[in-house]
Design a protein around this motif. Structure first.
Motif, short mmCIF file in Angstrom:
data_model
loop_
_atom_site.label_atom_id
_atom_site.label_comp_id
_atom_site.label_asym_id
_atom_site.label_seq_id
_atom_site.Cartn_x
_atom_site.Cartn_y
_atom_site.Cartn_z
N LEU A 42 0.84 -1.33 0.06
CA LEU A 42 0.01 0.09 -0.18
C LEU A 42 0.89 1.07 0.11
O LEU A 42 1.84 1.20 0.52
CB LEU A 42 -0.90 0.11 1.18
N ARG A 43 0.26 2.32 -0.58
CA ARG A 43 0.97 3.51 -0.73
C ARG A 43 -0.01 4.56 -0.25
O ARG A 43 -0.98 4.61 -0.66
CB ARG A 43 1.45 3.88 -2.12
N PHE A 103 -3.38 3.75 -2.09
CA PHE A 103 -3.38 3.00 -3.42
C PHE A 103 -2.52 1.47 -3.29
O PHE A 103 -1.60 1.64 -2.53
CB PHE A 103 -2.34 3.97 -4.24
N ALA A 104 -3.34 0.89 -4.08
CA ALA A 104 -2.65 -0.78 -3.84
C ALA A 104 -1.69 -0.67 -4.94
O ALA A 104 -2.13 -0.61 -6.16
CB ALA A 104 -3.72 -1.54 -3.86
N ARG A 118 -11.89 -7.78 -6.52
CA ARG A 118 -12.15 -6.52 -5.90
C ARG A 118 -13.55 -6.76 -4.93
O ARG A 118 -14.24 -7.37 -5.41
CB ARG A 118 -12.78 -5.32 -6.58
N ALA A 119 -13.60 -6.27 -3.84
CA ALA A 119 -14.67 -6.42 -2.74
C ALA A 119 -15.74 -5.71 -3.15
O ALA A 119 -16.82 -6.13 -3.21
CB ALA A 119 -14.23 -6.25 -1.37
N LEU A 125 -3.73 0.78 -8.04
CA LEU A 125 -5.31 0.80 -7.70
C LEU A 125 -5.60 1.82 -6.71
O LEU A 125 -5.11 1.47 -5.54
CB LEU A 125 -5.94 -0.63 -7.41
N PHE A 126 -6.61 2.79 -6.72
CA PHE A 126 -7.14 3.57 -5.61
C PHE A 126 -7.86 2.79 -5.04
O PHE A 126 -8.99 2.23 -5.39
CB PHE A 126 -7.66 4.62 -6.26
N VAL A 127 -7.66 2.73 -3.73
CA VAL A 127 -8.58 2.09 -2.52
C VAL A 127 -9.56 3.13 -2.23
O VAL A 127 -9.23 3.79 -1.23
CB VAL A 127 -7.80 1.38 -1.59
N THR A 128 -10.91 3.02 -2.60
CA THR A 128 -11.80 3.86 -2.13
C THR A 128 -12.40 3.41 -0.50
O THR A 128 -11.95 2.23 -0.25
CB THR A 128 -12.97 3.74 -2.95
#
Length: 110
Positions: free
Chosen positions: A28-29, A37-38, A58-59, A84-87
């Protein structure tokens, strides 16, 4: 609140693979205080996941996701190279899935 966020982020960074199935954990960033972000898996980690039979998932569905391109790449044996942006919705859904799959272990954390 900020301390809990730092502790969660540190715990996520320390995890290299799932203790349950052996799937590689995405790094993760953090961007600022609220964005995560993943990072994409390395080619070696992606190959190991394929050998274990782990399917990326994706969940929470997002209208921004275009899975047609990424599913083609992963079926050809290439790692997913997108960040990937983690919402917030995705993070909540991931935690719900974790709790559903391994609730006893999660209860031990509290």
């Amino acid at each position: 609140k900020a301390e809990a966020s730092r502790e969660l982020y540190a715990a996520c960074k320390a995890c290299r693979a799932c203790d349950r199935c052996g799937a590689a954990a995405r790094k993760l960033r953090r961007d600022g205080a609220a964005k995560l972000f993943a990072q994409p898996l390395s080619a070696k980690a992606a190959a190991r996941d394929r050998a274990l039979g782990v399917k990326k998932q994706r969940a929470a569905a997002s209208p921004l996701d275009d899975d047609s391109d990424s599913s083609d790449a992963s079926s050809e044996g290439e790692p997913d190279e997108r960040e990937l942006f983690v919402t917030a919705e995705e993070a909540r859904a991931q935690l719900r899935l974790l709790w559903k799959a391994d609730g006893a272990a999660c209860d031990g954390l509290l």
